[in-house]
Design a protein around this motif. Structure first.
Motif, mmCIF file in Angstrom:
data_model
loop_
_atom_site.group_PDB
_atom_site.id
_atom_site.type_symbol
_atom_site.label_atom_id
_atom_site.label_comp_id
_atom_site.label_asym_id
_atom_site.label_seq_id
_atom_site.Cartn_x
_atom_site.Cartn_y
_atom_site.Cartn_z
ATOM 1 N N ALA A 5 0.821 -1.212 0.000
ATOM 2 C CA ALA A 5 0.000 0.000 0.000
ATOM 3 C C ALA A 5 0.857 1.266 0.000
ATOM 4 C CB ALA A 5 -0.923 0.007 1.209
ATOM 5 N N GLU A 6 2.096 1.141 0.483
ATOM 6 C CA GLU A 6 3.018 2.280 0.511
ATOM 7 C C GLU A 6 4.424 1.752 0.311
ATOM 8 O OE1 GLU A 6 5.030 5.359 3.744
ATOM 9 O OE2 GLU A 6 3.532 3.930 4.404
ATOM 10 N N GLY A 7 5.186 2.367 -0.584
ATOM 11 C CA GLY A 7 6.584 2.011 -0.758
ATOM 12 C C GLY A 7 6.812 0.888 -1.750
ATOM 13 N N GLU A 8 7.956 0.215 -1.580
ATOM 14 C CA GLU A 8 8.374 -0.820 -2.521
ATOM 15 C C GLU A 8 9.160 -1.902 -1.798
ATOM 16 O OE1 GLU A 8 9.988 -0.140 -6.766
ATOM 17 O OE2 GLU A 8 11.780 -0.207 -5.489
ATOM 18 N N ILE A 9 8.874 -3.146 -2.170
ATOM 19 C CA ILE A 9 9.589 -4.289 -1.601
ATOM 20 C C ILE A 9 10.032 -5.220 -2.726
ATOM 21 C CG2 ILE A 9 8.277 -4.206 0.561
ATOM 22 C CD1 ILE A 9 6.713 -6.714 -0.432
ATOM 23 N N PHE A 10 11.019 -6.041 -2.414
ATOM 24 C CA PHE A 10 11.349 -7.185 -3.255
ATOM 25 C C PHE A 10 10.795 -8.382 -2.514
ATOM 26 C CE2 PHE A 10 14.244 -10.558 -4.839
ATOM 27 C CZ PHE A 10 13.932 -10.455 -6.183
ATOM 28 N N ASP A 11 9.834 -9.063 -3.119
ATOM 29 C CA ASP A 11 9.087 -10.148 -2.489
ATOM 30 C C ASP A 11 9.565 -11.485 -3.051
ATOM 31 O OD1 ASP A 11 7.209 -11.182 -0.784
ATOM 32 O OD2 ASP A 11 5.484 -10.433 -1.867
ATOM 33 N N VAL A 12 9.766 -12.458 -2.177
ATOM 34 C CA VAL A 12 10.363 -13.739 -2.566
ATOM 35 C C VAL A 12 9.542 -14.905 -2.035
ATOM 36 C CG1 VAL A 12 12.390 -15.220 -2.233
ATOM 37 C CG2 VAL A 12 12.695 -12.782 -2.639
ATOM 38 N N VAL A 13 9.443 -15.956 -2.863
ATOM 39 C CA VAL A 13 8.881 -17.232 -2.421
ATOM 40 C C VAL A 13 9.906 -18.325 -2.707
ATOM 41 C CG1 VAL A 13 6.482 -16.545 -2.779
ATOM 42 C CG2 VAL A 13 7.711 -17.686 -4.613
ATOM 43 N N VAL A 14 9.908 -19.335 -1.835
ATOM 44 C CA VAL A 14 10.786 -20.500 -1.994
ATOM 45 C C VAL A 14 9.931 -21.749 -1.840
ATOM 46 C CG1 VAL A 14 12.757 -21.777 -1.060
ATOM 47 C CG2 VAL A 14 12.785 -19.270 -1.065
ATOM 48 N N ASP A 15 10.069 -22.679 -2.763
ATOM 49 C CA ASP A 15 9.340 -23.951 -2.691
ATOM 50 C C ASP A 15 9.947 -24.797 -1.576
ATOM 51 O OD1 ASP A 15 8.068 -26.388 -3.082
ATOM 52 O OD2 ASP A 15 8.322 -26.366 -5.257
ATOM 53 N N VAL A 16 9.135 -25.112 -0.556
ATOM 54 C CA VAL A 16 9.601 -25.934 0.570
ATOM 55 C C VAL A 16 8.839 -27.264 0.632
ATOM 56 C CG1 VAL A 16 10.558 -24.037 1.943
ATOM 57 C CG2 VAL A 16 8.142 -24.620 2.200
ATOM 58 N N ARG A 17 8.449 -27.759 -0.525
ATOM 59 C CA ARG A 17 7.784 -29.064 -0.636
ATOM 60 C C ARG A 17 8.834 -30.076 -1.110
ATOM 61 N NH1 ARG A 17 3.577 -27.409 -5.016
ATOM 62 N NH2 ARG A 17 5.557 -26.599 -5.780
ATOM 63 N N ARG A 18 9.298 -30.920 -0.209
ATOM 64 C CA ARG A 18 10.403 -31.843 -0.512
ATOM 65 C C ARG A 18 10.146 -32.720 -1.735
ATOM 66 N NH1 ARG A 18 14.473 -31.295 2.804
ATOM 67 N NH2 ARG A 18 14.104 -30.845 4.988
ATOM 68 N N ASN A 19 8.909 -33.114 -1.984
ATOM 69 C CA ASN A 19 8.599 -33.988 -3.122
ATOM 70 C C ASN A 19 8.375 -33.228 -4.431
ATOM 71 O OD1 ASN A 19 8.810 -36.310 -1.551
ATOM 72 N ND2 ASN A 19 6.690 -36.137 -0.875
ATOM 73 N N SER A 20 8.557 -31.925 -4.402
ATOM 74 C CA SER A 20 8.353 -31.110 -5.591
ATOM 75 C C SER A 20 9.629 -31.109 -6.446
ATOM 76 C CB SER A 20 8.019 -29.674 -5.180
ATOM 77 O OG SER A 20 8.075 -28.810 -6.283
ATOM 78 N N LEU A 21 9.447 -31.078 -7.757
ATOM 79 C CA LEU A 21 10.596 -30.976 -8.659
ATOM 80 C C LEU A 21 11.304 -29.629 -8.515
ATOM 81 C CD1 LEU A 21 9.107 -32.611 -11.884
ATOM 82 C CD2 LEU A 21 10.708 -33.617 -10.235
ATOM 83 N N SER A 22 10.604 -28.629 -7.971
ATOM 84 C CA SER A 22 11.203 -27.304 -7.808
ATOM 85 C C SER A 22 11.584 -27.011 -6.348
ATOM 86 C CB SER A 22 10.256 -26.232 -8.346
ATOM 87 O OG SER A 22 8.999 -26.297 -7.710
ATOM 88 N N PHE A 23 11.722 -28.063 -5.530
ATOM 89 C CA PHE A 23 12.098 -27.885 -4.123
ATOM 90 C C PHE A 23 13.381 -27.049 -4.026
ATOM 91 C CE2 PHE A 23 14.597 -29.407 -0.432
ATOM 92 C CZ PHE A 23 13.755 -28.960 0.581
ATOM 93 N N GLY A 24 13.341 -26.028 -3.181
ATOM 94 C CA GLY A 24 14.508 -25.187 -2.951
ATOM 95 C C GLY A 24 14.718 -24.094 -3.983
ATOM 96 N N LYS A 25 13.883 -24.048 -4.997
ATOM 97 C CA LYS A 25 13.974 -22.987 -6.003
ATOM 98 C C LYS A 25 13.229 -21.758 -5.493
ATOM 99 C CE LYS A 25 15.898 -25.684 -9.089
ATOM 100 N NZ LYS A 25 17.308 -25.870 -8.933
ATOM 101 N N TRP A 26 13.588 -20.599 -6.021
ATOM 102 C CA TRP A 26 12.969 -19.353 -5.567
ATOM 103 C C TRP A 26 12.496 -18.511 -6.743
ATOM 104 C CZ3 TRP A 26 14.908 -14.454 -6.717
ATOM 105 C CH2 TRP A 26 16.180 -14.430 -7.325
#
Length: 183
Positions: free
Chosen positions: A78-99
């Motif tokens: 609502a105010e300002g600016e951020i760098f927003d990040v998600v990381v896959d923390v599903r061990r059985n996912s092919l993208s586990f540990g990717k961001w």
């Protein structure tokens, strides 16, 4: 509500761009509409809690998730600016540990859909930022987990050239290889 949905490197994570109506008086947009969200994002989310944080430049919050009572989140600034990040923390996912990371700001009015199974965090790039997010479950501190923002195994490329300001729980965060994750 007319939304533009942008895909990310994760099929489950979406960038949502609402239609903004502006003129000399200012602007208006629907920040959330359950019917349109379900239809256009293809998710039927029931939000139970709204959170609002204000942080100053250099504050980094995250990477947080709840191992039980997993929360999906709809995040906006609502105010300002951020760098927003998600990381896959599903061990059985092919993208586990990717961001994946993106800039959210009051100016671009974009929102980030963070489904359960992903850790979430952000760093404030502007002098201050107010971040609002809806969650699909309540906060349970006993189930909250935190992964180190600078875990070299994940390799997040934070767009900063300073040491961020961290809360105690974020300073004590575990590396992904040591963290309790989803199966």
């Amino acid at each position: 509500m007319s939304l533009q949905i942008a895909e990310t490197s994760f099929p489950e994570v979406k960038i949502i761009k609402p239609q903004v109506f502006g003129d000399e008086r200012g602007f208006f947009f629907e920040s959330f509409n359950a019917r349109d969200f379900a239809r256009q994002v293809d998710v039927e989310a029931v939000f139970v809690q709204d959170n609002h944080s204000r942080s100053v430049k250099g504050v980094l919050r995250g990477l947080h998730y709840q191992i039980q009572h997993a929360q999906s989140k709809l995040v906006r600034v609502a105010e300002g600016e951020i760098f927003d990040v998600v990381v896959d923390v599903r061990r059985n996912s092919l993208s586990f540990g990717k961001w994946f990371g993106t800039t959210l700001s009051a100016d671009n009015r974009q929102q980030l859909w963070v489904p359960s199974g992903f850790a979430h965090g952000f760093v404030v790039l502007s002098e201050s930022a107010q971040v609002l997010y809806k969650t699909t479950d309540y906060w349970f501190p006993e189930h909250e987990r935190c992964i180190a923002w600078n875990d070299s195994e994940i390799g997040i490329e934070w767009p900063i050239n300073f040491v961020p300001v961290l809360a105690g729980k974020d300073r004590a965060a575990k590396r992904l290889s040591e963290a309790e994750c989803f199966e």
